[in-house]
Design an enzyme around this catalytic site. Structure first.
Site, PDB file in Angstrom:
ATOM      1  N   LYS A  99       0.846  -1.185   0.000  1.00  0.00           N
ATOM      2  CA  LYS A  99       0.000   0.000   0.000  1.00  0.00           C
ATOM      3  C   LYS A  99       0.883   1.237   0.000  1.00  0.00           C
ATOM      4  CE  LYS A  99      -1.838   2.557   3.179  1.00  0.00           C
ATOM      5  NZ  LYS A  99      -1.805   3.897   2.512  1.00  0.00           N
ATOM      6  N   GLU A 105       9.861   0.963  10.985  1.00  0.00           N
ATOM      7  CA  GLU A 105      10.810   2.083  10.965  1.00  0.00           C
ATOM      8  C   GLU A 105       9.983   3.329  11.181  1.00  0.00           C
ATOM      9  OE1 GLU A 105      12.242   5.356   9.900  1.00  0.00           O
ATOM     10  OE2 GLU A 105      12.448   4.571   7.866  1.00  0.00           O
ATOM     11  N   CYS A 147      12.838  10.890   8.030  1.00  0.00           N
ATOM     12  CA  CYS A 147      12.807  10.398   9.415  1.00  0.00           C
ATOM     13  C   CYS A 147      14.095  10.704  10.173  1.00  0.00           C
ATOM     14  CB  CYS A 147      12.554   8.894   9.433  1.00  0.00           C
ATOM     15  SG  CYS A 147      10.975   8.391   8.719  1.00  0.00           S
ATOM     16  N   GLU A 206       8.513  15.122  16.746  1.00  0.00           N
ATOM     17  CA  GLU A 206       8.917  15.100  15.345  1.00  0.00           C
ATOM     18  C   GLU A 206       8.036  16.043  14.532  1.00  0.00           C
ATOM     19  OE1 GLU A 206      10.300  11.773  12.156  1.00  0.00           O
ATOM     20  OE2 GLU A 206       8.324  11.464  13.049  1.00  0.00           O
TER      21      GLU A 206
END
Length: 501
Positions: free
Chosen positions: A192, A268, A302, A399
């Site tokens: 996906k 991750e 990231c 983040e």
């Protein structure tokens, strides 16, 4: 403010027609069962590129069934590794032959720099496929020295049907990072792509079919996380799910995996990575490295170096250099070769980043530069640097996933290590120093999955990549990624009347 290329507006680049907008299941492009579609948006303008078939739970079920048949009865897992390698090599060749078109798709869908996609992301993707193709015929178990009168050995077998859920910030890189090792291992899969960036994934599926990857081995189902993604993570006939994205969604995937068939999980997740600059560093080079660490790919990465820790002896000079370089950074249309930073991926992410900038101001941090949108159309944001931050501020701990840096001062090595580790994340870290002793001490003290010394974003197909703590577990790239998609089976038989054990 940052230098502005092309007014932040869309260029007159001749965008190729969009060829693939449907689900790719069992080797065919098909409509979703519901007939639903969703819009994919050009972040340069905020306008609709095209409509994409929206996969739901029922479509995932069909795709998983195709993958299961291909795994249980099809040729792919049973092929000699060298034959899988030959097909994967052809796929890599086809990707390189279509590099212009794929680069344009990632530029209009994700706001990525067109010229960088052509020289970076897409050639690297072809290299990743070739790397794992080269490993496909080198998957071996080992003979064991059993303690009793037994002959024992291990087999490495493909784990089965894999569900891949990939993010929007690196549509090409993450597609091949997940698909290549699982293909080499002999798995079949349902992938996906992020709803923001489905275009290149569907194109790669088309090229995979042309290369000779059998029907049902690679299925690509665009859709939303709450429907298609949830269906993958909870599916009873998927053996492993590999996800890259936010820590919050990673938690949900683990819950779904546990409550369904206890499938294996590889995650991750987020990061709040520090770049630590010591007094002995070359200030100009360190400032360049630190800036790149937060503005590369518009901070939508990231491992972005979103916390920069500078030793007090060079702090003032470093801050001055850093601000100068940030103000000269060129933000603009990703098709403009002068542009160094394109638009954020979509309106939601654009507004999230701007909201964090306001949070930083309210928390009392000093805004050194940036902090505003660029232009009046599209989702462009200036490189933004805060100083006088405290460890408990939200802009330091959370983040942001955008070009927003928190600049901090430290005194000693122990201070730097303590501050660097004071986060729930542990994905990456950077160290800038001329001292080997300092580099060794700090790199062994940081709780992160990859440490870059006097460099940053130094990725490689043979370098494992993944996180500590709430940045997840499991590794992409390197042979560790290949083995993630393999099961170890031990086979034991008795030995009778042998002169040797």
């Amino acid at each position: 403010m940052a230098a502005l290329s092309n007014g932040g507006q869309a260029s007159s680049f001749n965008i190729p027609p969009i060829k693939f907008t449907k689900l790719f299941i069992n080797g065919q492009f098909v409509d979703s069962l519901s007939g639903k579609e969703f819009e994919t948006i050009d972040p340069r303008t905020g306008e609709v590129i095209t409509k994409i078939a929206e996969g739901g739970k029922e479509d995932i079920d069909i795709a998983v069934k195709a993958a299961r048949v291909a795994f249980d009865h099809g040729p792919w897992p049973r092929m000699p590794g060298v034959e899988r390698a030959r097909i994967m090599m052809k796929w890599a060749d086809l990707i390189e032959q279509n590099i212009d078109e794929i680069a344009a798709l990632d530029a209009i869908d994700a706001g990525k720099l067109y010229h960088y996609c052509k020289v970076g992301d897409i050639p690297a993707a072809a290299a990743t496929i070739r790397y794992y193709a080269g490993a496909a015929d080198k998957i071996h178990g080992e003979v064991l020295k059993a303690s009793g009168k037994f002959h024992a050995y291990t087999l490495l077998e493909p784990v089965g049907v894999v569900g891949h859920i990939i993010p929007w910030n690196f549509p090409t890189t993450m597609f091949v990072a997940k698909v290549s090792p699982s293909l080499a291992a002999g798995c079949t899969m349902v992938l996906k792509p992020a709803e923001q960036t489905p275009l290149s994934a569907l194109y790669y599926a088309h090229l995979a079919k042309l290369a000779g990857i059998p029907d049902g081995v690679l299925n690509v189902v665009p859709g939303f996380g709450r429907t298609a993604g949830a269906a993958i993570s909870s599916h009873m006939d998927i053996d492993l799910v590999s996800f890259t994205g936010s820590t919050e969604v990673g938690r949900e995937i683990m819950r779904s995996a546990a409550s369904s068939n206890l499938k294996q999980v590889s995650l991750e997740l987020g990061g709040k990575s520090p770049v630590i600059v010591f007094d002995d560093a070359d200030v100009n080079k360190a400032a360049e490295l630190a800036l790149l660490g937060i503005v590369f790919n518009k901070g939508e990465i990231c491992v972005a170096g979103s916390r920069v820790l500078v030793q007090e002896g060079i702090y003032d000079e470093f801050e001055k250099k850093l601000v100068e370089k940030a103000k000269a950074w060129v933000v603009g249309d990703p098709f403009d070769p002068k542009a160094q930073q394109g638009p954020q991926v979509d309106k939601k992410q654009f507004e999230k980043i701007l909201s964090y900038i306001e949070i930083g101001k309210k928390e009392g941090a000093t805004l050194l530069t940036g902090g505003k949108r660029v232009g009046d159309k599209g989702y462009y944001i200036e490189p933004t640097i805060f100083s006088n931050v405290k460890e408990d501020m939200r802009i330091v701990q959370e983040e942001i996933f955008g070009p927003v840096m928190a600049l901090m001062k430290f005194k000693t090595i122990d201070d730097a290590i303590k501050i660097a580790n004071s986060t729930k994340y542990g994905l990456a870290s950077g160290i800038v120093t001329k001292s080997l002793d300092t580099a060794n001490t700090v790199s062994r003290s940081l709780r992160a999955g990859i440490i870059w010394i006097n460099c940053y974003f130094a990725f490689g197909n043979d370098i494992p990549y993944g996180g500590y703590k709430m940045s997840g577990f499991g590794r992409d790239f390197g042979l560790e990624a290949l083995h993630k998609y393999l099961q170890v089976k031990s086979v034991v038989t008795p030995i009778y009347n042998s002169p040797w054990l």
